[in-house]
Structure formats: structure tokens, C-alpha cells
Write an enzyme that holds these catalytic residues in place. Sequence first.
Site, short mmCIF file in Angstrom:
data_model
loop_
_atom_site.label_atom_id
_atom_site.label_comp_id
_atom_site.label_asym_id
_atom_site.label_seq_id
_atom_site.Cartn_x
_atom_site.Cartn_y
_atom_site.Cartn_z
N SER A 144 39.78 3.64 12.83
CA SER A 144 38.86 2.64 12.31
C SER A 144 37.61 2.58 13.19
O SER A 144 36.93 3.59 13.39
CB SER A 144 39.58 1.30 12.20
OG SER A 144 38.86 0.38 11.42
N ASP A 169 41.71 4.32 1.26
CA ASP A 169 41.47 3.42 2.39
C ASP A 169 40.57 2.27 1.96
O ASP A 169 39.45 2.50 1.49
CB ASP A 169 40.82 4.20 3.54
CG ASP A 169 40.91 3.47 4.87
OD1 ASP A 169 40.60 2.27 4.92
OD2 ASP A 169 41.29 4.12 5.86
N HIS A 172 45.05 1.83 5.22
CA HIS A 172 44.01 2.05 6.22
C HIS A 172 44.49 3.08 7.23
O HIS A 172 45.40 2.82 8.01
CB HIS A 172 43.69 0.73 6.91
CG HIS A 172 42.51 0.80 7.84
ND1 HIS A 172 41.43 1.61 7.63
CD2 HIS A 172 42.27 0.14 9.02
CE1 HIS A 172 40.56 1.45 8.60
NE2 HIS A 172 41.05 0.56 9.46
#
Length: 489
Positions: free
Chosen positions: A210, A428, A458
Amino acid sequence: MPSSGGASRSAAPSASRPAALPALPSSLTGQRLDWGRCRATESGPAPGSDWQCATLKAPLDYAEPAGATIGLALIRARTRGDESDRIGSLLFNFGGPGGSGVELMPAFAPQYATLRERYDLVSFDPRGVAASAGVRCRSDRDIEAAEAVDLTPDTAAEEAAYLKDATDFGKGCEKAGKTLGHVSTVEAARDLDLMRQVLGDDALHYMGVSYGTELGGIYAHLFPGRVGRLVMDGVVDPTAGRVGQAENQARGFQRALDNYFRSRGKDPKAGSREVAALLKRLDKRPLPAADGRELNESLATTGIAVTLYSKNSWPALTRGLRDAADGDGTALLALADSYNDRDESGHYGTSSHSQRAISCLDDKARPTAAQTKARLAAFRALSPVFGQYMGWDTAGWCHDWPEAGQWADPDVSAPGAAPVLVVGNTGDPATPYEGARRMAGELGKGVGVELTWKGEGHGAYGSGSSCVDSTVDAYLLEGRIPHDGKVCS
């Protein structure tokens, strides 16, 4: 849900000229870490005997490396393999910005057991996070009171309250003093290179998830010759500014919600209309929940979104929506609490404080309320469920922030760097798939190597794809680089 990003090619001067800064003194580059037993944290007990913790000293300001220092909390588990097969340390950043690697590394370590055969697993609290001079802007009581603020204001009074709350939050962060001006991602990337040196590695081996992909990209740009084996998973789009990032997330969360409805045999448009109608009702009249609390529109939106981070959480979304339809907001409120880092005693963690401090120091963008309102229709077109929320977030996130931002977008170009594995997941929600392709392109030809997983949730590694896991493992453990554009279904 909000995260950092940028729009046009305009990095801070310090990001593009690392050699212009003074050299670090040997007292920092040659420091010996005092690894010892980890202590308990606010979020839980100390990890077991496998784990060691230490504090690394880094310059508060890299322009004045002999000046004040900041202590950075590190955690590691030594390799289980033969020392002769050890590659070095593999550093992890799990995202945010604002996530505590000291707290998260032991929890996530089982999915990295294969990597521990040849690496020490190492993570850290970035500057301004948790045990690394963590920024705290509000008391628990003030945080809970702020949850009543309407994050999608419909009237002038609600808009004024929303913007005042944003101003108050920034004023609270000023308590961090000089630290607040030195929690940027550029400085965190320089911290990574100091960690590399102190840990004794010639190159940085790293996995960023991320926001950690943005940190990794900036490291590659600053220090291309020191990139070892570097993986990006759940990739932030480095070409999207504050507004573009919010648009990406509105699109990504809506896409994931559509996939959730399809998995249940329901028309996504019909399902989204029902959820949007629920949120509209909650905007007018919150639902009762356990312990005398209430579920309002903003908390419900958060509770719905958090379940889209993993397909394993979809059953919780089903329960939450069902209970809310029956007049009980408890389940969705509990989901929102998990995202907002609120425990059963009413204590809140500070990851969201750090997230805001870091992203607002990074990003120059400060959209006004008028500019935001002009874009709301476009946001609603992207997502009837999340568009309004994401749109208004662009105005409130860094409103009246006490520190100026550094860039319009991060420069992640890394000519000459070793190949970087960029992993994109088509489902995602938080960092939509398109960001992986843009990151690979921005890293440069021959550097960004793209791997696609046709999955949900994710991130991709450790999410159930043997194809993804074996490809990443082969890259990190053996240096085998897959062909650019490989797809795992």
C-alpha cells in the site's frame, strides 16, 4: 481509506538531489543497535521470544545531520535458515501512512515464513508513528466527539462544522513541535537507507504494501544504485494527486462492492442503490447500537468500506447490512471501530493522526470547499456509495494544515536501479489495479516489472494465490525475475 498521492511531475528539491545533503556522521552510520526483548504496546502484549526490538537514531533533519536526532523503533526476527544461505535483512512497510511495523510484523510474519529461510524479517515504526515519536493530535474523548461530525455536509452549518473540525485537528497536531515538519516520506526513505547501512547490507531488500509502495518508489528514486530485491504490493498510483487518489479510491471501493454483490447473485446497481438509500437514511437519523452509541452515515460508510479490504470479510458486510436494515447499527459500528483503531474500552490508536501528518507534509494539494463541491457530481458518478465521502475528504483532509506540503506528486523514476517487482490486484479497492501499471511505468523501462493477480482484496501476496506467492518468493529468494506482464488468475 484516505491515502497520500500526487498529481503532476514536481518533486521536492531534496527528493531529486540526494547528494546535495551533507554526509551522515559515523556516529549514525556506524551505530550498533542494542537488540533486546520487545515491550508490550498499547495495542497488545509483547511478541514472543522470536522477536527482538531496538531503537535506531536518525537525524531529525537530514539537512542538519549532526543536529537533533529522532529515535526509530525497529523489530526483527532472525532467519531460521543456515547462516551461509542468508541474503540479509528484508525490511517491510505495511502501509498507512501511519501503520506500526513493530506491532504488525509479528502478526503478519506467518505468511512470510518462507522468506525467513534466507532473510532476517525487519520492520519499523516510521518517523511520527507509534514508538517513533508518534504524532497524537486528539484525546480519546475528542476523537469520539468528532465522530458525530458529518463528513458529507449538506448544509452551510454542517460544512462549517466539518471545516472547523479539520482546523482543530491540525491545531492539535502542532503539539508534536518540530517533529511535525520532519515526518515526510522523503525523510522516511532516507531512514530506510540508514537502516540498510546499520543492518550491514550493501543493498536494500524491501517489501512495501500500500503506502509502503510509495515509500519504496521514493527510495528507488533517491538511491537507485542501492536497490536490491524490492517488491511493491497493493500499489499506490504515483501520478494521482489528492483529488486523483480520491477518485481512484471511489472507483476502487465501488468496483469491490460491485464484485461483492455479484458474488451473492445480486445486480450491483440495485445493491448499490439499496446501500446508498441506507446511508441517506442514516444521514437524517442514526441507528442505535450497543453501549448507547449510534451508527451515523459516516461511520456506516467506513464500516462498509473496511469489509472490502479482504474477500474474507464479505460475510461481515452481509451481516452488517442485514442488521442495519433491521434497525440495529451495532455490527457496522464495530467494523468502523476496527478501522478507526478503537478498542472496547473506548481508547483510540493514533495511526490516523500519523497518516494525516505524513500525507499532508508530503502533498501540496489543498482543495477548497468550493472546488470540492464543484467535483461532487463527478465523484457520485464514480460511486453512488463512496463518491460523496471521498469527494468531501479532499477538502477536509489537509484543510488549514500547519505545515506546507512538499510536492504535487512523488518522483519515483529510478534509472539504473535493479528490477523492481510491482504486483497489482485487479480487485483491489484501496489502491486500484491501474496504479500498479503506472508505478511500473514511472520507475522506468527495465526497472518496473509488472505482475498481475486477478483477485479480490487489498494486496496480493499471501492472499491465496500460489502463483503470486511463488513468483514473489522466487524473486526475493533466488533473484528470478518474471517476465514483465505475467498474469496470475
